[in-house]
Write a protein that holds these residues in place. Structure first.
Motif, PDB file in Angstrom:
ATOM      1  N   ARG A 147       2.729   1.452  -3.605  1.00 14.96           N
ATOM      2  CA  ARG A 147       1.906   1.590  -4.628  1.00 14.96           C
ATOM      3  C   ARG A 147       0.698   2.438  -4.828  1.00 14.96           C
ATOM      4  NH1 ARG A 147       1.580  -3.234  -8.124  1.00 14.96           N
ATOM      5  NH2 ARG A 147       3.061  -4.798  -7.449  1.00 14.96           N
ATOM      6  N   GLY A 148       0.292   2.958  -3.409  1.00 17.82           N
ATOM      7  CA  GLY A 148      -0.704   3.790  -3.094  1.00 17.82           C
ATOM      8  C   GLY A 148      -1.820   3.068  -2.858  1.00 17.82           C
ATOM      9  N   TRP A 149      -2.698   3.321  -1.634  1.00 15.61           N
ATOM     10  CA  TRP A 149      -3.652   2.848  -1.022  1.00 15.61           C
ATOM     11  C   TRP A 149      -5.251   2.633  -2.033  1.00 15.61           C
ATOM     12  CZ3 TRP A 149      -2.658   0.070   2.534  1.00 15.61           C
ATOM     13  CH2 TRP A 149      -1.496   0.239   3.461  1.00 15.61           C
ATOM     14  N   THR A 150      -5.007   3.433  -3.040  1.00 12.97           N
ATOM     15  CA  THR A 150      -6.110   3.344  -4.061  1.00 12.97           C
ATOM     16  C   THR A 150      -5.892   2.342  -5.345  1.00 12.97           C
ATOM     17  OG1 THR A 150      -5.595   5.476  -5.087  1.00 12.97           O
ATOM     18  CG2 THR A 150      -7.181   5.436  -3.250  1.00 12.97           C
ATOM     19  N   ASP A 151      -4.355   2.075  -5.263  1.00 10.02           N
ATOM     20  CA  ASP A 151      -3.928   1.321  -6.539  1.00 10.02           C
ATOM     21  C   ASP A 151      -5.013   0.111  -6.558  1.00 10.02           C
ATOM     22  OD1 ASP A 151      -1.831   0.765  -8.424  1.00 10.02           O
ATOM     23  OD2 ASP A 151      -1.785  -1.033  -7.106  1.00 10.02           O
ATOM     24  N   ALA A 152      -5.010  -0.244  -8.076  1.00 10.82           N
ATOM     25  CA  ALA A 152      -6.031  -1.403  -8.253  1.00 10.82           C
ATOM     26  C   ALA A 152      -5.472  -2.466  -7.758  1.00 10.82           C
ATOM     27  CB  ALA A 152      -6.126  -1.522  -9.636  1.00 10.82           C
ATOM     28  N   THR A 156      -3.361  -2.991  -4.961  1.00 11.22           N
ATOM     29  CA  THR A 156      -3.433  -3.168  -3.626  1.00 11.22           C
ATOM     30  C   THR A 156      -4.892  -3.388  -3.213  1.00 11.22           C
ATOM     31  OG1 THR A 156      -1.885  -1.202  -3.446  1.00 11.22           O
ATOM     32  CG2 THR A 156      -3.320  -1.398  -1.581  1.00 11.22           C
ATOM     33  N   VAL A 157      -5.961  -2.592  -3.569  1.00  6.24           N
ATOM     34  CA  VAL A 157      -7.287  -2.890  -3.305  1.00  6.24           C
ATOM     35  C   VAL A 157      -7.792  -4.184  -3.440  1.00  6.24           C
ATOM     36  CG1 VAL A 157      -9.632  -2.030  -3.801  1.00  6.24           C
ATOM     37  CG2 VAL A 157      -7.842  -0.128  -3.601  1.00  6.24           C
ATOM     38  N   GLY A 170       0.702  -1.134   0.052  1.00  4.35           N
ATOM     39  CA  GLY A 170      -0.101   0.070   0.089  1.00  4.35           C
ATOM     40  C   GLY A 170       0.795   1.565   0.114  1.00  4.35           C
TER      41      GLY A 170
END
Length: 494
Positions: free
Chosen positions: A231-236, A238-239, A228
């Motif tokens: 990559r970013g917490w809204t990255d596809a 990750t989610v 997270g």
């Protein structure tokens, strides 16, 4: 019929003296498995620098082993019952030894993490079958009690000595913490093949779908949390990873309700005190696991300790846990366990908050010695009393499964706790304009900011310990219940 296929006759192979080839093989595997979970912490900093790992990759080197070990442990024990304990013990040792060689020769992250997964799977088969072999190899009474004492001592020796051994081997090369397992594993295979006697196979149904779903679900959730921050917490990815992991864990619960021989019998969880106990075990295991990793990399990356120096700096932790064992044993028949666990968890929270204020200018004696020892004492109070709570007020035939589930809860709490805490640390570092990864090529300012991220992670460890403290308040077992559980446990072993 070969020695490896020989089935034990009625009676016990060892009846007079516990110390001998059999306990050397069984205790040796336990020592090796525990050592492997400890020594890696001190090798993380040089390993990360040499293989150019990200922080997420570094965490996977630790978590992949524990996830495979914890997720497959219950299945590993059942495989021993179904296919013969000696056969599965030797198979597990062989897997562990082969994977150790691959770890030591690894050239990249994928090779190392893949081999760590196989290592964990090997330990998940060998460790529970080793303990079961103690019961079928040594005659009840003094001989078995001696064997259990030797076997249990390997856990303590491995946890403590792993810090020193890991530091010393890493001074030469991090690869030696894995390669040292190869000659030891080969010796265990030779001794075990000659000294152990096969048990009759029960051919019980194996809950393979349950084990696979639990392991993959936990791994997917950990992957999403670990990746997270980068990559970013809204990255596809990750989610999707977190959602898929939660779906797999949900499927696991459905499978367990329908399985003929489930890994997780739901009837054992109808007691809310036991549920609270497992919650406390899970979160205290997460706090302990994450704290050891964070402190190990902090003292090396930020304070510049060598691996051996870092290992020696953890000695007060072992001393604190030893003192807690004595204290907890004295308190157990006198005080309700929830207060012992609660006190230990609160002490851990306090010392973690104290440790979170340290920075790049920290001194060992004034800033680290007290919290490291204090955390060891607090964690020791909590984790020593909890396993007995897990088996309080249960029938003798449920002691083994509940003890195994306790170990699984502690093992799976570790990587999940580390994922959350590492995500907090990485997010804090990057919010201050810093970078993650190996500290070798960082500027002084980047190292300072990296240290602030690590110490912020200690607050995350404190949060996990706080949840364990709150969970402990819902454990209503009495001191008499715990005393009865201890007596029942000893009777089941003997």
């Amino acid at each position: 019929m070969s020695a490896s296929q020989h089935v034990a006759p009625i009676g016990y192979p060892v009846t007079t003296r516990a110390f001998g080839p059999a306990i050397v093989a069984l205790g040796g595997m336990q020592l090796m498995a525990v050592l492997d979970g400890t020594v890696i912490n001190l090798a993380l900093a040089p390993l990360q620098a040499e293989l150019n790992l990200s922080d997420a990759g570094r965490n996977w080197v630790v978590s992949s082993y524990v996830l495979a070990f914890g997720g497959l442990m219950l299945l590993g024990g059942r495989m021993g019952d179904s296919f013969g304990r000696k056969r599965m013990f030797l198979t597990g040792v062989a897997l562990f030894t082969l994977a150790s060689a691959v770890c030591g020769l690894a050239q990249n992250e994928a090779m190392l993490v893949g081999a760590r997964i196989v290592q964990g799977a090997g330990a998940a088969v060998a460790s529970p079958t080793a303990f079961a072999l103690v019961a079928t190899t040594f005659a009840p009474g003094p001989v078995r009690n001696q064997a259990i004492a030797i076997y249990a001592a390997m856990t303590g020796v491995g946890s403590f000595s792993g810090l020193i051994i890991g530091g010393a081997l890493t001074e030469v090369s991090w690869r030696w913490i894995f390669l040292i397992n190869v000659p030891i594993g080969l010796a265990i295979l030779v001794v075990g093949a000659r000294a152990l006697v096969e048990t009759a196979a029960e051919r019980t149904a194996l809950d393979v779908p349950g084990a696979v779903l639990a392991t993959l679900g936990s791994t997917a959730v950990v992957f999403g949390i670990v990746e997270g921050p980068e990559r970013g917490w809204t990255d596809a990815v990750t989610v999707a990873s977190v959602l898929i992991g939660l779906a797999l864990l949900g499927a696991f619960l459905v499978v367990e309700r329908r399985a003929s021989n489930p890994l997780l019998p739901f009837e054992l969880f109808r007691d809310r005190d036991r549920v609270a106990t497992f919650a406390a075990i899970f979160f205290s295991g997460g706090a302990l696991f994450a704290m050891t990793v964070i402190v190990a990399v902090f003292v090396q990356d930020v304070l510049g300790y060598s691996p051996l120096h870092a290992g020696i700096s953890f000695i007060p932790f072992g001393g604190g846990m030893a003192l807690a064992a004595v204290t907890s044993s004295w308190l157990a028949p006198r005080v309700a366990p929830r207060w012992i666990v609660f006190t230990g968890a609160v002490l851990t929270v306090g010392y973690l908050i104290f440790a979170s204020r340290i920075d790049v200018d920290a001194s060992y004696w004034s800033d680290l010695f007290l919290p490291i020892g204090g955390i060891g004492f607090g964690v020791g109070l909590a984790v020593i009393a909890l396993p007995l709570c897990a088996i309080a007020q249960v029938r003798a035939e449920n002691i083994g499964p509940l003890t195994a589930i306790s170990l699984v809860a502690q093992n799976l709490g570790g990587p999940l706790g580390l994922a959350v805490v590492s995500a907090m640390a990485a997010a804090k570092t990057m919010s201050l304009g810093g970078v993650t990864g190996s500290a070798v090529s960082m500027t002084e300012e980047q190292v300072r900011v990296l240290g602030e991220g690590y110490t912020f992670g200690l607050l995350g460890c404190a949060g996990l310990a706080a949840v364990a403290a709150v969970s402990a308040l819902f454990i209503r077992y009495s001191a008499a219940d715990v005393a009865s559980a201890k007596a029942a446990q000893e009777a089941a072993r003997g």
